[in-house]
Design an enzyme around this catalytic site. Structure first.
Site, short mmCIF file in Angstrom:
data_model
loop_
_atom_site.label_atom_id
_atom_site.label_comp_id
_atom_site.label_asym_id
_atom_site.label_seq_id
_atom_site.Cartn_x
_atom_site.Cartn_y
_atom_site.Cartn_z
N ASP A 19 19.90 9.87 -21.26
CA ASP A 19 18.46 9.84 -21.07
C ASP A 19 18.22 9.33 -19.65
O ASP A 19 19.12 8.74 -19.04
CB ASP A 19 17.83 8.90 -22.11
CG ASP A 19 16.34 8.73 -21.92
OD1 ASP A 19 15.65 9.73 -21.68
OD2 ASP A 19 15.88 7.58 -21.98
N ASP A 21 14.84 7.70 -18.02
CA ASP A 21 14.08 6.45 -17.92
C ASP A 21 14.61 5.41 -18.91
O ASP A 21 14.69 5.67 -20.11
CB ASP A 21 12.60 6.70 -18.24
CG ASP A 21 11.97 7.70 -17.30
OD1 ASP A 21 11.33 7.28 -16.33
OD2 ASP A 21 12.13 8.93 -17.52
N ASP A 177 17.74 4.98 -24.88
CA ASP A 177 17.17 3.67 -25.23
C ASP A 177 15.94 3.79 -26.11
O ASP A 177 15.17 2.84 -26.24
CB ASP A 177 16.83 2.88 -23.96
CG ASP A 177 15.63 3.45 -23.23
OD1 ASP A 177 15.58 4.68 -23.06
OD2 ASP A 177 14.75 2.66 -22.82
#
Length: 231
Positions: A19, A21, A177
């Site tokens: 991922d 960000d 996250d």
């Protein structure tokens, strides 16, 4: 490192996807700067990076709602659009790679493990950002939120990335996250790893997320590879 379920060997992993960000890049400073530019344009008070950091992975609308919890839906949408308009001006200005990311990428390069990005961020923001961070040439694949008809947690961007990575899905470790990242990995039959160094706050129970691994830092991933190979 905390193991969530049965741990496959690192030697089973032939590719890694990230991922963007909150996993690969700490983009919160850029996002909150853009949010504050939008808030100021509507005469709303600014917010601090510290109070908004944990929302940074949840998207622009989530940031608008967190900044103005009592506002109407139309106000949230207006601030969201202002954020997106402002973000183009600050994209890449204040962000940085998380500590240990370069060492992790170097390790993957040294061991011939291809890697790439699957993000929900639109390509018009993703491409300039990774270029500013000198990541473009290192990535085998970069799939943005508008690269396919669907974004995460749908499997479409994940499967496209696997195809471009030239790996079987079950041989890919996807790191993220947010819960949707791990759901997307599980639904795509990829191995899932929670990036605990990102924007996850203390109230989020990642133990309920699907996935095989939970890593405290990028360096913990390097340790996992090294330990598995040495054993």
């Amino acid at each position: 490192m905390t193991v969530l379920t049965h741990m496959p060997m690192a030697t089973d992993i032939k590719g890694v996807l990230f991922d963007l960000d909150g996993t690969l890049v700490d983009t919160a400073p850029d996002l909150i700067a853009a949010l504050n530019m939008s808030l100021e344009s509507f005469d709303h008070p600014k917010v601090s990076l510290e109070t908004m950091r944990h929302v940074a992975s949840n998207g622009s609308l989530a940031l608008a709602k967190a900044a103005l919890p009592d506002a109407s839906e139309s106000q949230h949408r207006a601030v969201q659009q202002g954020l997106l308009d402002s973000y183009a001006q600050v994209n890449g200005n204040h962000c940085r790679l998380f500590d240990g990311v370069i060492a992790l990428l170097d390790y993957l390069d040294l061991n011939g493990v291809p890697y790439g990005i699957v993000t929900n961020k639109a390509a018009k923001y993703t491409r300039p950002l990774i270029q500013a961070l000198s990541l473009t040439q290192r990535m085998k694949t970069v799939i943005s939120g508008d690269s396919t008809l669907f974004s995460k947690p749908h499997t479409a961007p994940m499967l496209l990335a696997a195809q471009q990575l030239e790996c079987q899905v079950h041989e890919i470790l996807y790191l993220g996250d947010a819960e949707r990242d791990l759901v997307a990995a599980a639904d795509s039959a990829m191995l899932g790893g929670v990036a605990l160094w990102g924007y996850i706050d203390d109230l989020t129970h990642t133990q309920s997320w699907p996935g095989q691994f939970s890593f405290e830092s990028p360096s913990a991933i390097v340790d996992f590879f090294i330990e598995s190979i040495s054993n």
